[in-house]
Write a protein that holds these residues in place. Sequence first.
Motif, PDB file in Angstrom:
ATOM      1  N   GLU A 142      -8.366  -4.578   1.053  1.00  0.00           N
ATOM      2  CA  GLU A 142      -6.957  -3.938   0.749  1.00  0.00           C
ATOM      3  C   GLU A 142      -6.002  -5.538   1.824  1.00  0.00           C
ATOM      4  O   GLU A 142      -5.095  -6.094   1.483  1.00  0.00           O
ATOM      5  CB  GLU A 142      -6.936  -3.147   0.726  1.00  0.00           C
ATOM      6  N   GLN A 143      -6.627  -5.022   2.806  1.00  0.00           N
ATOM      7  CA  GLN A 143      -5.806  -6.265   3.394  1.00  0.00           C
ATOM      8  C   GLN A 143      -6.102  -7.683   3.548  1.00  0.00           C
ATOM      9  O   GLN A 143      -5.277  -8.342   3.761  1.00  0.00           O
ATOM     10  CB  GLN A 143      -6.350  -6.199   5.358  1.00  0.00           C
ATOM     11  N   MET A 144      -6.969  -8.415   2.921  1.00  0.00           N
ATOM     12  CA  MET A 144      -7.505  -9.774   2.567  1.00  0.00           C
ATOM     13  C   MET A 144      -6.403  -9.902   1.315  1.00  0.00           C
ATOM     14  O   MET A 144      -5.837 -11.173   0.685  1.00  0.00           O
ATOM     15  CB  MET A 144      -8.862  -9.455   2.213  1.00  0.00           C
ATOM     16  N   THR A 145      -6.575  -9.190   0.704  1.00  0.00           N
ATOM     17  CA  THR A 145      -5.435  -9.577  -1.155  1.00  0.00           C
ATOM     18  C   THR A 145      -3.895  -8.842  -0.241  1.00  0.00           C
ATOM     19  O   THR A 145      -3.496  -8.810  -1.868  1.00  0.00           O
ATOM     20  CB  THR A 145      -6.036  -8.168  -1.967  1.00  0.00           C
ATOM     21  N   GLN A 146      -3.692  -8.536   0.206  1.00  0.00           N
ATOM     22  CA  GLN A 146      -2.629  -7.777   0.381  1.00  0.00           C
ATOM     23  C   GLN A 146      -2.010  -6.204  -1.243  1.00  0.00           C
ATOM     24  O   GLN A 146      -1.016  -7.157  -1.449  1.00  0.00           O
ATOM     25  CB  GLN A 146      -1.147  -8.641   0.806  1.00  0.00           C
ATOM     26  N   CYS A 147      -2.833  -5.953  -1.699  1.00  0.00           N
ATOM     27  CA  CYS A 147      -2.709  -4.569  -1.977  1.00  0.00           C
ATOM     28  C   CYS A 147      -2.697  -3.350  -1.888  1.00  0.00           C
ATOM     29  O   CYS A 147      -3.131  -2.802  -0.929  1.00  0.00           O
ATOM     30  CB  CYS A 147      -3.301  -4.960  -3.703  1.00  0.00           C
ATOM     31  N   GLN A 151     -10.085 -12.893  -5.994  1.00  0.00           N
ATOM     32  CA  GLN A 151      -9.935 -12.953  -4.140  1.00  0.00           C
ATOM     33  C   GLN A 151     -10.832 -12.532  -4.437  1.00  0.00           C
ATOM     34  O   GLN A 151     -11.770 -12.479  -3.348  1.00  0.00           O
ATOM     35  CB  GLN A 151      -8.549 -12.537  -4.352  1.00  0.00           C
ATOM     36  N   ILE A 152     -10.641 -11.027  -4.899  1.00  0.00           N
ATOM     37  CA  ILE A 152     -11.820 -10.211  -4.533  1.00  0.00           C
ATOM     38  C   ILE A 152     -13.566 -10.581  -4.252  1.00  0.00           C
ATOM     39  O   ILE A 152     -14.332 -10.665  -3.547  1.00  0.00           O
ATOM     40  CB  ILE A 152     -11.737  -8.181  -4.994  1.00  0.00           C
ATOM     41  N   LEU A 153     -13.562 -11.174  -6.127  1.00  0.00           N
ATOM     42  CA  LEU A 153     -14.822 -11.859  -6.237  1.00  0.00           C
ATOM     43  C   LEU A 153     -15.070 -13.040  -5.291  1.00  0.00           C
ATOM     44  O   LEU A 153     -16.363 -13.104  -4.472  1.00  0.00           O
ATOM     45  CB  LEU A 153     -15.168 -12.376  -7.669  1.00  0.00           C
ATOM     46  N   CYS A 154     -14.014 -13.653  -4.307  1.00  0.00           N
ATOM     47  CA  CYS A 154     -14.221 -15.037  -3.524  1.00  0.00           C
ATOM     48  C   CYS A 154     -14.665 -14.798  -1.859  1.00  0.00           C
ATOM     49  O   CYS A 154     -15.440 -14.478  -1.602  1.00  0.00           O
ATOM     50  CB  CYS A 154     -13.534 -16.076  -3.547  1.00  0.00           C
TER      51      CYS A 154
END
Length: 100
Positions: free
Chosen positions: A46-51, A30-33
């Motif tokens: 952090e917000q985008m991946t919900q981590c 997801q991060i790479l995407c």
Amino acid sequence: MKVKDLEKVLKQSPIVAELFKTLSHPKRLQILCFLSMQEHTVGELEQMTQCSQSQVSQFLKSLESEGLVSKIIDGKFRRYQLKDQKIKKLMNALYEIYCQ
């Protein structure tokens, strides 16, 4: 397939296998995407991946050590970007195949 091409496959396959091992974690993928679309800060990722912030930082450190991402220090903020255009092409291809 030509013999010359076969030699390339044999030479590159361990490198590609390592890359796929790195991509095998959904959050790293997801991060790479997200980074293939534009640069992002840890907070944005952090917000985008919900981590959590620590998880994102750990993933980015791993991706940075693999040579996949680099950081840009901009005052207080650290923005991350893809380091290699090959990774961007791969992420775009994966997006086209699986997300459209």
